[in-house]
Scaffold this motif. Structure first.
Motif, PDB file in Angstrom:
ATOM      1  N   LYS A  87      -1.620  15.006  -1.800  1.00 36.95           N
ATOM      2  CA  LYS A  87      -1.833  13.643  -2.294  1.00 36.95           C
ATOM      3  C   LYS A  87      -2.026  12.674  -1.136  1.00 36.95           C
ATOM      4  CE  LYS A  87       0.753  14.116  -6.620  1.00 36.95           C
ATOM      5  NZ  LYS A  87       1.876  13.589  -7.413  1.00 36.95           N
ATOM      6  N   SER A  88      -2.970  11.749  -1.291  1.00 47.37           N
ATOM      7  CA  SER A  88      -3.118  10.694  -0.301  1.00 47.37           C
ATOM      8  C   SER A  88      -1.981   9.692  -0.506  1.00 47.37           C
ATOM      9  CB  SER A  88      -4.474  10.005  -0.449  1.00 47.37           C
ATOM     10  OG  SER A  88      -4.607   9.434  -1.739  1.00 47.37           O
ATOM     11  N   VAL A  89      -1.589   9.041   0.575  1.00 48.76           N
ATOM     12  CA  VAL A  89      -0.457   8.130   0.494  1.00 48.76           C
ATOM     13  C   VAL A  89      -0.825   6.747   1.004  1.00 48.76           C
ATOM     14  CG1 VAL A  89       1.262   9.972   0.700  1.00 48.76           C
ATOM     15  CG2 VAL A  89       0.453   8.800   2.756  1.00 48.76           C
ATOM     16  N   SER A  90      -0.121   5.758   0.467  1.00 52.11           N
ATOM     17  CA  SER A  90      -0.272   4.378   0.892  1.00 52.11           C
ATOM     18  C   SER A  90       1.092   3.857   1.313  1.00 52.11           C
ATOM     19  CB  SER A  90      -0.826   3.527  -0.259  1.00 52.11           C
ATOM     20  OG  SER A  90      -0.720   2.154   0.049  1.00 52.11           O
ATOM     21  N   PHE A  91       1.091   2.981   2.317  1.00 47.44           N
ATOM     22  CA  PHE A  91       2.341   2.397   2.792  1.00 47.44           C
ATOM     23  C   PHE A  91       2.526   0.980   2.258  1.00 47.44           C
ATOM     24  CE2 PHE A  91       2.688   6.026   5.274  1.00 47.44           C
ATOM     25  CZ  PHE A  91       1.537   6.228   6.020  1.00 47.44           C
ATOM     26  N   ASP A  92       1.696   0.564   1.317  1.00 51.52           N
ATOM     27  CA  ASP A  92       1.749  -0.797   0.773  1.00 51.52           C
ATOM     28  C   ASP A  92       2.710  -0.909  -0.407  1.00 51.52           C
ATOM     29  OD1 ASP A  92      -0.033  -1.882   2.578  1.00 51.52           O
ATOM     30  OD2 ASP A  92      -1.767  -1.377   1.365  1.00 51.52           O
ATOM     31  N   SER A  93       3.927  -0.544  -0.203  1.00 49.31           N
ATOM     32  CA  SER A  93       4.905  -0.599  -1.281  1.00 49.31           C
ATOM     33  C   SER A  93       5.423  -2.025  -1.458  1.00 49.31           C
ATOM     34  CB  SER A  93       6.086   0.328  -0.980  1.00 49.31           C
ATOM     35  OG  SER A  93       7.177   0.046  -1.830  1.00 49.31           O
ATOM     36  N   PRO A  94       5.187  -2.646  -2.618  1.00 48.73           N
ATOM     37  CA  PRO A  94       5.715  -3.999  -2.843  1.00 48.73           C
ATOM     38  C   PRO A  94       7.233  -4.041  -2.696  1.00 48.73           C
ATOM     39  CG  PRO A  94       4.112  -3.419  -4.532  1.00 48.73           C
ATOM     40  CD  PRO A  94       4.389  -2.166  -3.752  1.00 48.73           C
ATOM     41  N   GLU A  95       7.894  -2.971  -3.145  1.00 54.98           N
ATOM     42  CA  GLU A  95       9.352  -2.893  -3.031  1.00 54.98           C
ATOM     43  C   GLU A  95       9.771  -2.950  -1.557  1.00 54.98           C
ATOM     44  OE1 GLU A  95      12.871   0.478  -3.519  1.00 54.98           O
ATOM     45  OE2 GLU A  95      10.823   0.923  -4.166  1.00 54.98           O
ATOM     46  N   ALA A  96       9.102  -2.155  -0.722  1.00 54.43           N
ATOM     47  CA  ALA A  96       9.461  -2.111   0.697  1.00 54.43           C
ATOM     48  C   ALA A  96       9.116  -3.416   1.401  1.00 54.43           C
ATOM     49  CB  ALA A  96       8.750  -0.940   1.376  1.00 54.43           C
ATOM     50  N   MET A  97       7.955  -3.965   1.056  1.00 50.95           N
ATOM     51  CA  MET A  97       7.512  -5.191   1.725  1.00 50.95           C
ATOM     52  C   MET A  97       8.385  -6.395   1.375  1.00 50.95           C
ATOM     53  SD  MET A  97       5.127  -4.532   3.746  1.00 50.95           S
ATOM     54  CE  MET A  97       3.864  -3.347   4.127  1.00 50.95           C
ATOM     55  N   ALA A  98       9.208  -6.259   0.345  1.00 54.95           N
ATOM     56  CA  ALA A  98      10.058  -7.372  -0.077  1.00 54.95           C
ATOM     57  C   ALA A  98      11.309  -7.508   0.784  1.00 54.95           C
ATOM     58  CB  ALA A  98      10.465  -7.189  -1.541  1.00 54.95           C
ATOM     59  N   SER A  99      11.566  -6.518   1.654  1.00 59.14           N
ATOM     60  CA  SER A  99      12.773  -6.587   2.474  1.00 59.14           C
ATOM     61  C   SER A  99      12.427  -6.439   3.951  1.00 59.14           C
ATOM     62  CB  SER A  99      13.755  -5.478   2.077  1.00 59.14           C
ATOM     63  OG  SER A  99      13.276  -4.225   2.526  1.00 59.14           O
ATOM     64  N   PRO A 100      13.219  -7.073   4.824  1.00 60.86           N
ATOM     65  CA  PRO A 100      12.985  -6.922   6.268  1.00 60.86           C
ATOM     66  C   PRO A 100      13.053  -5.459   6.713  1.00 60.86           C
ATOM     67  CG  PRO A 100      14.465  -8.762   5.854  1.00 60.86           C
ATOM     68  CD  PRO A 100      14.281  -8.056   4.536  1.00 60.86           C
ATOM     69  N   ALA A 101      13.988  -4.693   6.140  1.00 63.01           N
ATOM     70  CA  ALA A 101      14.118  -3.279   6.524  1.00 63.01           C
ATOM     71  C   ALA A 101      12.871  -2.490   6.124  1.00 63.01           C
ATOM     72  CB  ALA A 101      15.358  -2.671   5.878  1.00 63.01           C
ATOM     73  N   GLY A 102      12.346  -2.781   4.947  1.00 59.08           N
ATOM     74  CA  GLY A 102      11.140  -2.095   4.482  1.00 59.08           C
ATOM     75  C   GLY A 102       9.939  -2.436   5.337  1.00 59.08           C
ATOM     76  N   ARG A 103       9.813  -3.714   5.693  1.00 50.12           N
ATOM     77  CA  ARG A 103       8.699  -4.129   6.554  1.00 50.12           C
ATOM     78  C   ARG A 103       8.829  -3.502   7.942  1.00 50.12           C
ATOM     79  NH1 ARG A 103       9.715  -8.975   3.777  1.00 50.12           N
ATOM     80  NH2 ARG A 103      10.858  -9.880   5.534  1.00 50.12           N
ATOM     81  N   ALA A 105      10.303  -0.612   8.686  1.00 50.01           N
ATOM     82  CA  ALA A 105       9.962   0.812   8.577  1.00 50.01           C
ATOM     83  C   ALA A 105       8.453   1.000   8.512  1.00 50.01           C
ATOM     84  CB  ALA A 105      10.633   1.423   7.344  1.00 50.01           C
ATOM     85  N   THR A 106       7.793   0.162   7.720  1.00 44.32           N
ATOM     86  CA  THR A 106       6.345   0.245   7.590  1.00 44.32           C
ATOM     87  C   THR A 106       5.667  -0.022   8.923  1.00 44.32           C
ATOM     88  OG1 THR A 106       6.479  -0.467   5.275  1.00 44.32           O
ATOM     89  CG2 THR A 106       4.327  -0.663   6.364  1.00 44.32           C
ATOM     90  N   GLN A 107       6.156  -1.020   9.661  1.00 46.91           N
ATOM     91  CA  GLN A 107       5.576  -1.346  10.960  1.00 46.91           C
ATOM     92  C   GLN A 107       5.733  -0.190  11.935  1.00 46.91           C
ATOM     93  OE1 GLN A 107       4.056  -4.615  11.888  1.00 46.91           O
ATOM     94  NE2 GLN A 107       3.216  -3.037  13.225  1.00 46.91           N
ATOM     95  N   LEU A 108       6.907   0.430  11.961  1.00 48.45           N
ATOM     96  CA  LEU A 108       7.133   1.562  12.859  1.00 48.45           C
ATOM     97  C   LEU A 108       6.173   2.700  12.534  1.00 48.45           C
ATOM     98  CD1 LEU A 108      10.487   3.060  14.036  1.00 48.45           C
ATOM     99  CD2 LEU A 108       8.703   4.561  13.147  1.00 48.45           C
ATOM    100  N   ILE A 109       6.037   3.005  11.251  1.00 55.70           N
ATOM    101  CA  ILE A 109       5.157   4.100  10.832  1.00 55.70           C
ATOM    102  C   ILE A 109       3.713   3.821  11.236  1.00 55.70           C
ATOM    103  CG2 ILE A 109       4.171   5.274   8.815  1.00 55.70           C
ATOM    104  CD1 ILE A 109       6.968   4.787   7.465  1.00 55.70           C
ATOM    105  N   MET A 110       3.230   2.620  10.957  1.00 54.69           N
ATOM    106  CA  MET A 110       1.848   2.288  11.290  1.00 54.69           C
ATOM    107  C   MET A 110       1.628   2.298  12.800  1.00 54.69           C
ATOM    108  SD  MET A 110       0.435   2.194   8.428  1.00 54.69           S
ATOM    109  CE  MET A 110      -1.181   1.752   9.057  1.00 54.69           C
ATOM    110  N   ASN A 111       2.589   1.800  13.563  1.00 57.62           N
ATOM    111  CA  ASN A 111       2.465   1.829  15.025  1.00 57.62           C
ATOM    112  C   ASN A 111       2.346   3.262  15.538  1.00 57.62           C
ATOM    113  OD1 ASN A 111       2.631  -0.941  15.150  1.00 57.62           O
ATOM    114  ND2 ASN A 111       4.731  -0.995  15.894  1.00 57.62           N
ATOM    115  N   GLU A 112       3.164   4.155  14.995  1.00 58.06           N
ATOM    116  CA  GLU A 112       3.132   5.544  15.445  1.00 58.06           C
ATOM    117  C   GLU A 112       1.819   6.223  15.046  1.00 58.06           C
ATOM    118  OE1 GLU A 112       5.252   7.227  17.375  1.00 58.06           O
ATOM    119  OE2 GLU A 112       6.486   5.423  17.594  1.00 58.06           O
ATOM    120  N   PHE A 113       1.397   6.025  13.798  1.00 54.97           N
ATOM    121  CA  PHE A 113       0.144   6.630  13.339  1.00 54.97           C
ATOM    122  C   PHE A 113      -1.036   6.146  14.180  1.00 54.97           C
ATOM    123  CE2 PHE A 113       1.635   7.827   8.921  1.00 54.97           C
ATOM    124  CZ  PHE A 113       1.249   9.151   9.028  1.00 54.97           C
ATOM    125  N   LEU A 114      -1.171   4.837  14.301  1.00 55.93           N
ATOM    126  CA  LEU A 114      -2.334   4.286  14.987  1.00 55.93           C
ATOM    127  C   LEU A 114      -2.284   4.558  16.491  1.00 55.93           C
ATOM    128  CD1 LEU A 114      -2.717   0.943  13.023  1.00 55.93           C
ATOM    129  CD2 LEU A 114      -4.028   3.061  12.751  1.00 55.93           C
TER     130      LEU A 114
END
Length: 200
Positions: A87-103, A105-114
């Motif tokens: 399955k393809s995945v997206s990191f645009d989780s509204p639930e995660a983006m609603a909290s500093p911890a979620g944002r 985590a998302t930033q760390l993941i995107m930094n590592e991927f890119l």
């Protein structure tokens, strides 16, 4: 922000999955499985320079969130094989983006991927310059176009690019063991530039 940014993903990662993935080595393991196909903890240890105990631990953590899965029919009592979910995945989780911890985590993941993708691109450029014959075989392109688009034109371009990539990806599925096929990465960056011209 999506691993498949041009098309709608099959799964939007929730906060739990993002937290599980938000570790540099786990991102690396997930990305290797995505790009190179099934691996064992030992083969991943060789690729990453980590111990097989460390890779095994992190593989199990990813599997708990269904980000990867074991291939029981391919493994043995001594060696377990792992693959990425199809399955393809997206990191645009509204639930995660609603909290500093979620944002975070998302930033760390995107930094590592890119960061990993940029390193691969620069390695390709360096090796192509060092060996011009290898770099001129017609199997790679690095191209930048600077154009002015309306939002509708941008959406249409992204849709058309997505259709091409999806068509080629679909035709490649099921042929992973073909010895003439090698892993390719396709990255298309399309986004509006900042008005002030500051690229930072």
């Amino acid at each position: 922000m999506s691993e498949t940014p041009m098309r709608r993903a099959d799964r939007t990662l929730d906060a739990g999955a993002l937290r599980a993935l938000a570790h540099p080595l786990r991102v690396q393991l997930f990305d290797i499985l995505s790009q190179y196909g099934p691996q064992t903890a030992s083969s991943l240890a060789e690729r990453t320079g980590e111990s097989s105990g460390a890779t095994s631990y992190h593989l199990r953590a990813l599997a708990k969130q269904d980000l990867i899965r074991e291939i029981p029919e391919r493994g043995s009592a001594r060696e377990r094989w792992w693959e990425r979910s199809d399955k393809s995945v997206s990191f645009d989780s509204p639930e995660a983006m609603a909290s500093p911890a979620g944002r975070s985590a998302t930033q760390l993941i995107m930094n590592e991927f890119l960061g990993r993708r940029q390193q691969q691109l620069m390695r390709h450029v360096t090796e192509s310059i060092a060996d011009p014959d290898k770099g001129d075989d017609g199997t790679a392109i690095i191209s930048t176009a600077n154009i002015r688009l309306t939002p509708d034109q941008a959406k249409d371009m992204i849709r058309r690019l997505s259709e091409i990539v999806d068509e080629v990806a679909a035709s490649a599925r099921g042929h992973e063991e073909d010895p003439d096929r090698v892993p390719f990465t396709v990255r298309v960056d399309a986004f509006a530039l900042p008005e002030d011209g500051d690229g930072r």
